[in-house]
Design a protein around this motif. Structure first.
Motif, PDB file in Angstrom:
ATOM      1  N   ASN A 214       0.870  -1.174   0.000  1.00 29.45           N
ATOM      2  CA  ASN A 214       0.000   0.000   0.000  1.00 29.45           C
ATOM      3  C   ASN A 214       0.908   1.225   0.000  1.00 29.45           C
ATOM      4  O   ASN A 214       1.725   1.383   0.903  1.00 29.45           O
ATOM      5  CB  ASN A 214      -0.923  -0.010   1.221  1.00 29.45           C
ATOM      6  N   VAL A 215       0.766   2.058  -1.014  1.00 28.42           N
ATOM      7  CA  VAL A 215       1.739   3.123  -1.253  1.00 28.42           C
ATOM      8  C   VAL A 215       1.108   4.496  -1.111  1.00 28.42           C
ATOM      9  O   VAL A 215       0.050   4.770  -1.693  1.00 28.42           O
ATOM     10  CB  VAL A 215       2.355   2.984  -2.658  1.00 28.42           C
ATOM     11  N   VAL A 216       1.771   5.339  -0.329  1.00 28.82           N
ATOM     12  CA  VAL A 216       1.323   6.716  -0.145  1.00 28.82           C
ATOM     13  C   VAL A 216       2.290   7.645  -0.867  1.00 28.82           C
ATOM     14  O   VAL A 216       3.458   7.747  -0.492  1.00 28.82           O
ATOM     15  CB  VAL A 216       1.258   7.100   1.344  1.00 28.82           C
ATOM     16  N   GLY A 217       1.802   8.302  -1.910  1.00 26.39           N
ATOM     17  CA  GLY A 217       2.594   9.305  -2.603  1.00 26.39           C
ATOM     18  C   GLY A 217       2.457  10.625  -1.868  1.00 26.39           C
ATOM     19  O   GLY A 217       1.397  11.249  -1.883  1.00 26.39           O
ATOM     20  N   LYS A 231       2.139   4.380  -8.019  1.00 28.39           N
ATOM     21  CA  LYS A 231       0.845   3.728  -8.236  1.00 28.39           C
ATOM     22  C   LYS A 231       1.037   2.326  -8.805  1.00 28.39           C
ATOM     23  O   LYS A 231       0.337   1.384  -8.415  1.00 28.39           O
ATOM     24  CB  LYS A 231      -0.002   4.570  -9.184  1.00 28.39           C
ATOM     25  N   CYS A 232       2.009   2.190  -9.693  1.00 27.55           N
ATOM     26  CA  CYS A 232       2.292   0.884 -10.296  1.00 27.55           C
ATOM     27  C   CYS A 232       2.749  -0.126  -9.240  1.00 27.55           C
ATOM     28  O   CYS A 232       2.374  -1.295  -9.281  1.00 27.55           O
ATOM     29  CB  CYS A 232       3.354   1.043 -11.375  1.00 27.55           C
ATOM     30  N   ILE A 233       3.569   0.328  -8.278  1.00 24.57           N
ATOM     31  CA  ILE A 233       4.040  -0.557  -7.204  1.00 24.57           C
ATOM     32  C   ILE A 233       2.860  -1.141  -6.441  1.00 24.57           C
ATOM     33  O   ILE A 233       2.816  -2.345  -6.145  1.00 24.57           O
ATOM     34  CB  ILE A 233       4.963   0.211  -6.237  1.00 24.57           C
ATOM     35  N   ALA A 234       1.895  -0.299  -6.126  1.00 24.08           N
ATOM     36  CA  ALA A 234       0.725  -0.742  -5.371  1.00 24.08           C
ATOM     37  C   ALA A 234      -0.129  -1.701  -6.184  1.00 24.08           C
ATOM     38  O   ALA A 234      -0.494  -2.787  -5.727  1.00 24.08           O
ATOM     39  CB  ALA A 234      -0.097   0.470  -4.931  1.00 24.08           C
ATOM     40  N   GLU A 235      -0.435  -1.314  -7.404  1.00 27.44           N
ATOM     41  CA  GLU A 235      -1.334  -2.117  -8.226  1.00 27.44           C
ATOM     42  C   GLU A 235      -0.733  -3.469  -8.590  1.00 27.44           C
ATOM     43  O   GLU A 235      -1.451  -4.466  -8.708  1.00 27.44           O
ATOM     44  CB  GLU A 235      -1.704  -1.343  -9.489  1.00 27.44           C
ATOM     45  N   ALA A 236       0.588  -3.523  -8.754  1.00 24.53           N
ATOM     46  CA  ALA A 236       1.248  -4.779  -9.129  1.00 24.53           C
ATOM     47  C   ALA A 236       1.112  -5.846  -8.052  1.00 24.53           C
ATOM     48  O   ALA A 236       1.175  -7.045  -8.346  1.00 24.53           O
ATOM     49  CB  ALA A 236       2.716  -4.524  -9.428  1.00 24.53           C
TER      50      ALA A 236
END
Length: 285
Positions: A214-217, A231-236
């Motif tokens: 779960n990534v917080v930008g 976003k790609c890190i999270a979705e992958a």
């Protein structure tokens, strides 16, 4: 007369023998009691109760086995975190304040750990700079105060080795017993090393390493490239991507990332060592 004297002498001798035996058993009993008392005193001093049955337990993440989870928070402490943030002197100060608040709201039964990257002073050697990630507090319970104290010591200064930090975070959680494992990544920008964290996330998933990111930008709305990568890190990995510009948004995003319901998994694949970071210049399918 002689018989009486002999009888008296025999009686006296028997009495002396009996007394010696009584004294012997008395001292033996006393020695045993003193030894037992010493053992009990040592055990009690060490916090053990010898009269209670002690059973070893495995860190499980929650009282309810069906919902057991463990979380590793990975915080960006690179040089860019020293830049100003809305409502705070720097992004780092805001992130520290927010995490202190969030940690107090996480269920105390949930094992949580803390890893950072970019906290070391800049070095000319890119290999060293791109391995700058430190596990401040291992995943566990009863460690919130320790996490806050370690957070307060951190100063932003280094590079942004997101890929390396995520690989280390996955390894940190490899032997943690929990049905649901996740990493909450907080970053204010792109990977600055020669690796692609999105490709790494896809590779981890392909190798059945079942941990969601779960990534917080943080403060990335004006950086479309960083936003896309995070976003790609999270979705992958089946995780969720958040953007946060203010302290309130950051707190809400991190807390939601920690509490987010995840699909149950049995274990982390033993193939972790086979996963390679991918050069960010390579094209991903």
């Amino acid at each position: 007369m002689k018989k009486r004297i002999f009888a008296l002498f025999s009686s006296l001798q028997n009495s002396i023998t009996a007394n010696r035996q009584q004294k012997f058993f008395f001292f033996v009993s006393l020695s045993l009691m003193l030894t037992l008392s010493l053992i009990l005193s040592v055990q009690l001093a060490q916090g053990a109760n010898p009269f209670l049955k002690v059973e070893e337990t495995v860190l499980s993440g929650s009282v309810e086995d069906d919902n057991s989870k463990a979380v590793m928070i990975v915080l960006d402490c690179s040089g860019s975190m020293s830049e100003p943030a809305p409502g705070a002197a720097t992004k780092m100060i805001m992130a520290k304040q927010v995490l202190e608040q969030v940690l107090s709201k996480i269920d105390s039964r949930v094992p949580v750990g803390l890893r950072v990257y970019g906290s070391s002073p800049p070095v000319p050697d890119p290999v060293v700079a791109c391995q700058d990630s430190v596990l401040l507090v291992p995943v566990g319970t009863g460690n919130r105060g320790q996490m806050i104290n370690r957070l307060r010591e951190i100063k932003p200064s280094g590079a942004t080795p997101i890929s390396y930090a995520l690989r280390r975070a996955v390894e940190d959680m490899r032997f943690v017993e929990a049905k649901k494992k996740s990493v909450v990544l907080i970053s204010d920008g792109l990977e600055t090393c020669a690796y692609d964290p999105c490709a790494l996330a896809e590779s981890l998933k392909a190798h059945n390493v079942n941990i969601s990111f779960n990534v917080v930008g943080f403060n990335v709305n004006n950086d479309l490239q960083a936003k896309a990568q995070l976003k790609c890190i999270a979705e992958a990995t089946g995780g969720k991507f958040y953007t946060a510009e203010t302290a309130a948004e950051l707190a809400e995003s991190v807390l939601d990332g920690v509490n987010r319901k995840l699909p149950s998994v049995n274990t982390v694949s033993g193939q972790l060592k086979e996963v390679k970071d991918t050069d960010k210049n390579n094209n991903r399918k």
